[in-house]
Design an enzyme around this catalytic site. Structure first.
Site, PDB file in Angstrom:
ATOM      1  N   GLY A 198      -7.319  -2.274   2.687  1.00  0.00           N
ATOM      2  CA  GLY A 198      -7.725  -2.924   2.093  1.00  0.00           C
ATOM      3  C   GLY A 198      -8.310  -3.334   1.187  1.00  0.00           C
ATOM      4  O   GLY A 198      -7.978  -3.468   0.593  1.00  0.00           O
ATOM      5  N   SER A 199      -9.637  -2.932   0.746  1.00  0.00           N
ATOM      6  CA  SER A 199      -9.966  -4.338  -0.579  1.00  0.00           C
ATOM      7  C   SER A 199      -9.197  -3.109  -2.019  1.00  0.00           C
ATOM      8  O   SER A 199      -9.060  -3.826  -3.185  1.00  0.00           O
ATOM      9  CB  SER A 199     -11.220  -3.507  -0.947  1.00  0.00           C
ATOM     10  OG  SER A 199     -12.257  -4.717  -0.076  1.00  0.00           O
ATOM     11  N   VAL A 200      -8.574  -1.712  -1.606  1.00  0.00           N
ATOM     12  CA  VAL A 200      -7.813  -1.457  -2.851  1.00  0.00           C
ATOM     13  C   VAL A 200      -6.460  -2.314  -3.492  1.00  0.00           C
ATOM     14  O   VAL A 200      -5.820  -2.573  -4.981  1.00  0.00           O
ATOM     15  CB  VAL A 200      -7.205  -0.110  -2.563  1.00  0.00           C
ATOM     16  CG1 VAL A 200      -8.486   1.162  -2.600  1.00  0.00           C
ATOM     17  CG2 VAL A 200      -6.380   0.067  -1.810  1.00  0.00           C
ATOM     18  N   ASN A 201      -6.355  -3.066  -2.557  1.00  0.00           N
ATOM     19  CA  ASN A 201      -5.073  -3.619  -2.639  1.00  0.00           C
ATOM     20  C   ASN A 201      -5.452  -5.405  -3.512  1.00  0.00           C
ATOM     21  O   ASN A 201      -4.911  -5.879  -4.265  1.00  0.00           O
ATOM     22  CB  ASN A 201      -4.580  -4.309  -1.363  1.00  0.00           C
ATOM     23  CG  ASN A 201      -3.278  -5.566  -1.571  1.00  0.00           C
ATOM     24  OD1 ASN A 201      -2.214  -4.383  -1.945  1.00  0.00           O
ATOM     25  ND2 ASN A 201      -2.966  -6.393  -1.033  1.00  0.00           N
TER      26      ASN A 201
END
Length: 613
Positions: free
Chosen positions: A322-325
Site C-alpha cells: 500500500g501507501s508505504v510504497n
C-alpha cells in the site's frame, strides 16, 4: 586229508607284505598331513598373522562417536538464548532381566522373583524421579516382551548415576539436550534443534538452528573400547580416544532480547485488539541495518513438541504494502528534480491510467496539495500524477535500488524477495498500481529496509541478524558487513525524511492532519508513512472491499535517526486499532527512546501546510 605246509607259508608271506604296505601308506599320509599342517601353521603365524590379528581385533573392538558440544546462540549483549547440556536416557533389557532374576530365584528361593524385582526397581525409579515418570510407566517398560527398550524422559546425569549404581541391570545412554531459557522469545528466528540418534548429536531442524547447523554443530570425535568376545560389555580401562571432538562455535545475533520481548508482546497484543489474522514487526538500526528485533504475533515453544507457527512471516511472507510504497515516487521525484516539497498540485478526486480509474481514500473535488501534502494526506491521485512525471523507467530503476524484488541476504531460512513485475511485462495499467503499493509485494523486512535507506542519508545497508561467530578457543570472527547501496543523494534523503514528518502531524486544521498522527511521540521528531492495501478476494479474483493489509514504516528520531520500525497487520477488522498501525509504532518507538536513552529532539517538527484550499 593231510594239510600242505607249503600253502600256509605263501599266505603268511602275503599277509606280512600287505601289512607293510599299509604301514608305509599310513606313514606317508601322516607325513603329508604334518607337512600340510606345518605349511598352514607357517601361513597362519607368518603370512596371514597380521590380517588375522586385525580381524580378531575388530571382533573385540567397538567404535563409538564422541559427541561434539553444540555452540550457543546469544543476543547482542551475550544473553544466552540457546545452549546445550548433557542428559541421560534410561534403558533396559526386559527379557534378560526376567531370565536373570528367575535364575537367581531358582538357585536361592529367598531372593525375589523377576516380578518382585521389577516392582522394586519401578518403585525406586519413580521415587528418584518425582514428577518425571510414574511407577506404572516404569513397570510397563520392564514388562515389555522386548529385548531392548528406552523408557522415561531424558534426565540429569546425577539422577541416572544413582539409578544405575543401585540397579546395574538398568542402563543410561548419553544424550545432549537443547535448552531455550527464554522459551518462545525470538523462536521464529532462532528455531529449534533436537537429539538425532543417527548422528549421535543435536541437529538443527528449524530457523537459525538449521541454517547455522554446521557452525553450531562442530564435528564428532571417535573413541574405541575393547569388549568381551561375544558380548557388548566394555572391558574396564580399555577406552581410548582416536580423534577428539571439535566443539561447535557460538553464534552472536544482533537482536536485543529485552527489546525483542517487548516488541513480540506488543505485536501479539495489538494483533488481538485489531482483530488481525497475523502481525509482524522489524526494528533496524538506522545506520548499520542490524536487526534489533524481529517479531511475529504467533510463535512456538522450542522446548516442547513443536507445532503451529514454526515459520517466520516477517521474512518469508510477502504482502502488498500500500501507501508505504509511495516513498519510491517521493525519492525519485526529488532526486530527479521533477518536483519540490512545496510544489502545489491540483489534485482531482480520481485519475485515469490506461483502462483504470484510481481515486483517493476520501472523496473530494480538485484540491491544492503540496507534494509534501500528497505524502502527508496519502493521496493516490497526487502520487500517480508525480509518478507519471517521473516516468515508468526511472520509477522502476528507483524501486530496484530500494531492493524490491530481491532477497536481502539476511541469512534466515525461507526468505522471500517479494515481487516486482519485470519492466518488459508491464501492461498499460500496471503503472496505475505500482506507485501506490499494489501489484507488487514485499516482506516486512524489505519494507523496513526501504526506510532505513532514507534514514541513513540515502545509503541502504542490507539488513543482517548474525553479528559474529565465537570459535571454541574464544576467537571472535565478525560477520562481514554487507555492501551498502546508494539509493539517493544525502540531500534527497534528508528532504524526503522531512516531508515524511507531515504524516504524523496534527493540524493546523483537519485539512493539514497527517494520516498517522497517532504515531507521534512527545519530545521527539518522527517521520513515517501509513499504508492500506486491498487484498485479493479469491471468489472474484479482484481486489476486496473489506480485507486489507495495514502497514506503517517510520524512523525515530527524525532529526537524527537511530531506529527504523516496519509494521504489518494482516486483515484486521472490527476495532479502532484495525484502521492503523500508527499506535503500535508509537508504543515501540517510546520503548526504544527509553531503553537506549535517546536524547530529546532539539526542536519539535515544524508544522507543514499540506492542503492549500
Amino acid at each position: 586229508m593231510p594239510r600242505r605246509p607249503q600253502a600256509r607259508g605263501r599266505t603268511a608271506r602275503t599277509n606280512v607284505a600287505g601289512s607293510n604296505r599299509r604301514l608305509l601308506v599310513g606313514r606317508l599320509l601322516m607325513v603329508i598331513a604334518l607337512l600340510v599342517t606345518g605349511v598352514k601353521l607357517v601361513q597362519v603365524q607368518g603370512v596371514e598373522a597380521g590380517a588375522l590379528s586385525s580381524q580378531a581385533e575388530k571382533q573385540r573392538i567397538t567404535k563409538d562417536a564422541i559427541p561434539a558440544e553444540r555452540g550457543s546462540i546469544v543476543d547482542r549483549n551475550s544473553t544466552v538464548l540457546a545452549f546445550s547440556s548433557e542428559a541421560r536416557q534410561l534403558y533396559a533389557n526386559p527379557r534378560q532381566l526376567t531370565q536373570a532374576f528367575d535364575e537367581q530365584h531358582a538357585k536361592d528361593p529367598s531372593k525375589p522373583t523377576a516380578v518382585q524385582h521389577k516392582q522394586e526397581i519401578a518403585r525406586f525409579i519413580a521415587k528418584a524421579l518425582p514428577g518425571q515418570i510414574t511407577e506404572k510407566e516404569v513397570l510397563d517398560a520392564l514388562f515389555k516382551d522386548a529385548a531392548f527398550t528406552y523408557f522415561g524422559p531424558e534426565i540429569d546425569p546425577s539422577q541416572a548415576n544413582l539409578i544405575t549404581e543401585t540397579y546395574p541391570h538398568i542402563g543410561a545412554e548419553y544424550r545432549a539436550t537443547r535448552e531455550y531459557p527464554a522459551g518462545n522469545l525470538a523462536a521464529n528466528v532462532i528455531g529449534a534443534a533436537n537429539w538425532r540418534m543417527d548422528e549421535r548429536k543435536v541437529r538443527g531442524q528449524i530457523g537459525l538452528e538449521l541454517a547455522m547447523n554446521k557452525v553450531l554443530g562442530g564435528r564428532n570425535g571417535t573413541k574405541v573400547s575393547d569388549t568381551a568376545m561375544g558380548s557388548s560389555l566394555v572391558i574396564p580401562g580399555t577406552e581410548r580416544e582416536l580423534e577428539p571432538a571439535t566443539p561447535g562455535s557460538d553464534v552472536q545475533l544482533t537482536l536485543d532480547s529485552d527489546l525483542q520481548f517487548m516488541v513480540q508482546h506488543e505485536v501479539s497484543d495489538y494483533a488481538v485488539r485489531a482483530g488481525a489474522k497475523s502481525a509482524s514487526a522489524v526494528v533496524l538500526d538506522a545506520k548499520t541495518g542490524e536487526v534489533y528485533a524481529l517479531a511475529n504475533d504467533k510463535t512456538f515453544d522450542p522446548r516442547g513438541p513443536w507445532s503451529g507457527n514454526l515459520g517466520n512471516p516477517a521474512v518469508t511472507t510477502p504482502f502488498e504494502p500500500g501507501s508505504v510504497n509511495k516513498v519510491i515516487t517521493a525519492a525519485g521525484a526529488i532526486e530527479q528534480n521533477v518536483v519540490k516539497p512545496e510544489t502545489v498540485l491540483q489534485v482531482p478526486g480520481s485519475i485515469e491510467v490506461a483502462d483504470r480509474t484510481v481515486g483517493d481514500a476520501w472523496e473530494h473535488g480538485t484540491i491544492g496539495l503540496s507534494f509534501t501534502g500528497v505524502l502527508g494526506k496519502s493521496s493516490n491521485v497526487g502520487t500517480l500524477m508525480v509518478a507519471q512525471q517521473l516516468g515508468e523507467q526511472r520509477w522502476y530503476d528507483m524501486a530496484r535500488l530500494f531492493g524490491l524484488g530481491k532477497l536481502t541476504g539476511i541469512g534466515l531460512p525461507g526468505e522471500s524477495g517479494g515481487s516486482l513485475p519485470a519492466r518488459e511485462n508491464w501492461s498499460g495499467s500496471t503503472f496505475a498500481n505500482l506507485p501506490i503499493g499494489q501489484g507488487l509485494s514485499m516482506t516486512v523486512l524489505q519494507m523496513a529496509g526501504m526506510y532505513q535507506a532514507i534514514a541513513n542519508d540515502g545509503l541502504r545497508v542490507p539488513p543482517r541478524i548474525i553479528e559474529a561467530e565465537v570459535l571454541p578457543d574464544g576467537t571472535r570472527a565478525e560477520r562481514p558487513r554487507p555492501e551498502p547501496v546508494r539509493v539517493v543523494s544525502p540531500q534527497t534523503a534528508h528532504t524526503v525524511k522531512d516531508m515524511l514528518r507531515s504524516v504524523v502531524q496534527n493540524g493546523p486544521g483537519s485539512a493539514n492532519d497527517g494520516t498517522g498522527s497517532a504515531a507521534a511521540l512527545p519530545g521527539y521528531q518522527v517521520s513515517g508513512k501509513t499504508g492500506t492495501a486491498q487484498q485479493i478476494d479469491p471468489d472474484c479474483r479482484c481486489y476486496s472491499q473489506s480485507k486489507y493489509w495495514i502497514t506503517f514504516a517510520g524512523m525515530v528520531p527524525a532529526d537524527n535517526p537511530r531506529f527504523v520500525v516496519g509494521l504489518m497487520l494482516d486483515a484486521p477488522s472490527g476495532s479502532r486499532e484495525s484502521s492503523s498501525a500508527a499506535p503500535l509504532f508509537h508504543s515501540i518507538a517510546g520503548f526504544l527512546t527509553q531503553r537506549y536513552q535517546i536524547p530529546l529532539s532539539k526542536e519539535q517538527s515544524p508544522l507543514q501546510m499540506l492542503q492549500t484550499d
